[in-house]
Enzyme design. Structure first.
Site, PDB file in Angstrom:
ATOM      1  N   SER A  74       2.049 -23.025  31.616  1.00 58.50           N
ATOM      2  CA  SER A  74       2.107 -22.006  30.560  1.00 58.50           C
ATOM      3  C   SER A  74       0.888 -21.106  30.476  1.00 58.50           C
ATOM      4  O   SER A  74       0.873 -20.168  29.678  1.00 58.50           O
ATOM      5  CB  SER A  74       2.337 -22.677  29.200  1.00 58.50           C
ATOM      6  N   LYS A  77       1.327 -17.389  30.513  1.00 56.01           N
ATOM      7  CA  LYS A  77       1.512 -16.539  29.328  1.00 56.01           C
ATOM      8  C   LYS A  77       0.280 -15.690  29.021  1.00 56.01           C
ATOM      9  O   LYS A  77       0.362 -14.791  28.175  1.00 56.01           O
ATOM     10  CB  LYS A  77       1.901 -17.396  28.129  1.00 56.01           C
ATOM     11  N   SER A 134       3.325 -21.799  22.411  1.00 56.11           N
ATOM     12  CA  SER A 134       3.659 -21.610  23.823  1.00 56.11           C
ATOM     13  C   SER A 134       5.155 -21.419  24.024  1.00 56.11           C
ATOM     14  O   SER A 134       5.752 -21.950  24.969  1.00 56.11           O
ATOM     15  CB  SER A 134       3.164 -22.808  24.650  1.00 56.11           C
TER      16      SER A 134
END
Length: 396
Positions: A74, A77, A134
């Site tokens: 993640s 991101k 997230s």
């Protein structure tokens, strides 16, 4: 090179500030920074790769296997949030805009804020969902808002990575779910994190520990930041955690104390406790050993540049972020100067278009270089405006 670019106009200003030869290596912005040899200890022994970077100058304080291409989970991101912040900066979207959730966005597994098909949230709320929880679903919803489809948004991500000079990064999605040909490196993540931090308002989201979505609805959703350092480490205010079975535990973190902001990235850690402990150790080392010397503060005037055939004949340059050099604590100071090298500009000019560079010297040695971008767009003036301007100059 575009024919409108002419030889550089060099504005050289010498600042009589001093420092002894620093114990770190200096890097040009946009290029791969040199490795510093100042950190003799392994600050992240359990990480597969790691890097510690000064956020202002891009100077590397410590690195370990930092160019290895690894699954970023993640942390992906960070690039998603960067494109969101740039779209806000360019007024292509607003924080109050409503973002509709497609069935595809709602179908994302893993970390999510449980968006339902057809549900609408503001860009502001989606950013909270991405930065704190997230949210894979929120990331895809924002990708579709900005680019129309996630695939088109991923193309934008890869193009931006290329513009930033990232050599070991390729994206296959906007959220970091496992996919073939989806990878990055600790070094590249630090560079994109540094770029994201130029949008100082991002830490309003990444530095928040908890909040609610749908607070006034029947189904309020409590957000708790996956990055516990923002609560437990003094000065920490971001940026992004990541975990998959393949990537293990990853984190790109930032903290600021006094005038120094640093970025620490670790990838492939065995668990969250070790991940947080090793990043904290990297932060501790930075704040114990280093300080920043400011050349320009955010908002400072850097000078004025002429815009040939522009609706505005000139444009004031203001520092979009802090420009500084990294020094070892206790260093004596001498012979620091800087040159602002600006390209003579011809309208039209677009906001954030590269227009020159700021070079910082110690004597004849280049310590670091910063790209300088246009702070605003300037349209080309019409013939009548140019005619009146020419006539006025004849009698001035």
């Amino acid at each position: 090179m575009n024919s409108k670019w002419k030889p550089l106009l060099v504005i050289s200003i010498t600042a009589m500030m001093v420092l002894s030869a620093p114990a770190v290596s200096w890097a040009k912005e946009g290029a791969a920074p040199n490795t510093a040899s100042s950190a003799s200890a392994d600050l992240a022994p359990s990480a597969r790769s790691a890097i510690l970077m000064d956020a202002d100058s891009g100077t590397i304080i410590y690195e370990k296997n930092s160019h290895a291409a690894l699954p970023p989970a993640s942390i992906t991101k960070v690039m998603t949030m960067l494109l969101i912040m740039e779209a806000l900066d360019q007024s292509r979207i607003k924080l109050t805009d409503k973002v509709a959730t497609s069935e595809y966005a709602a179908s994302m597994g893993g970390s999510q804020i449980f968006l339902e098909p057809g549900e609408q949230m503001s860009v502001d709320e989606m950013l909270k969902g991405i930065a704190l929880a997230s949210g894979n679903d929120a990331s895809v919803a924002m990708a579709e808002k900005i680019a129309g489809t996630e695939s088109a948004f991923v193309d934008m991500m890869n193009k931006r990575a290329e513009e930033l000079g990232l050599k070991n990064t390729h994206f296959a999605n906007c959220n970091g779910l496992p996919a073939a040909e989806h990878y990055s490196s600790a070094h590249d993540i630090a560079v994109m994190s540094r770029e994201l931090l130029k949008h100082s308002e991002i830490t309003k989201y990444t530095g928040m520990y908890q909040d609610y979505l749908r607070k006034s609805s029947e189904k309020p959703f409590w957000l708790v930041n996956t990055n516990k350092l923002v609560r437990f480490y003094s000065g920490a205010d971001g940026l992004k955690t990541g975990f998959t079975n393949e990537a293990r535990f990853c984190l790109t973190a930032t903290a600021r104390r006094d005038n120094l902001r640093v970025i620490a990235v670790v990838m492939g850690e065995p668990n969250t406790k070790t991940r947080n402990a090793e990043v904290s150790q990297m932060f501790d080392y930075s704040f114990a050993q280093y300080m920043n010397h400011t050349i320009f503060k955010k908002g400072d005037s850097m000078g004025t540049v002429q815009v040939v055939k522009g609706v505005q004949p000139s444009m004031e340059l203001k520092a979009k972020h802090s420009y500084s050099v990294l020094l070892k604590k206790g260093s004596s100071v001498k012979d620091i100067r800087y040159e602002l090298q600006l390209n003579p500009l011809k309208a039209p000019i677009t906001i954030n278009e590269p227009i020159g560079k700021l070079i910082v010297f110690q004597g004849d040695q280049v310590l670091t270089e910063f790209a300088v971008d246009s702070p605003a767009s300037v349209n080309k003036a019409g013939w009548w405006t140019l005619f009146k301007r020419s006539c006025g100059s004849l009698f001035s």
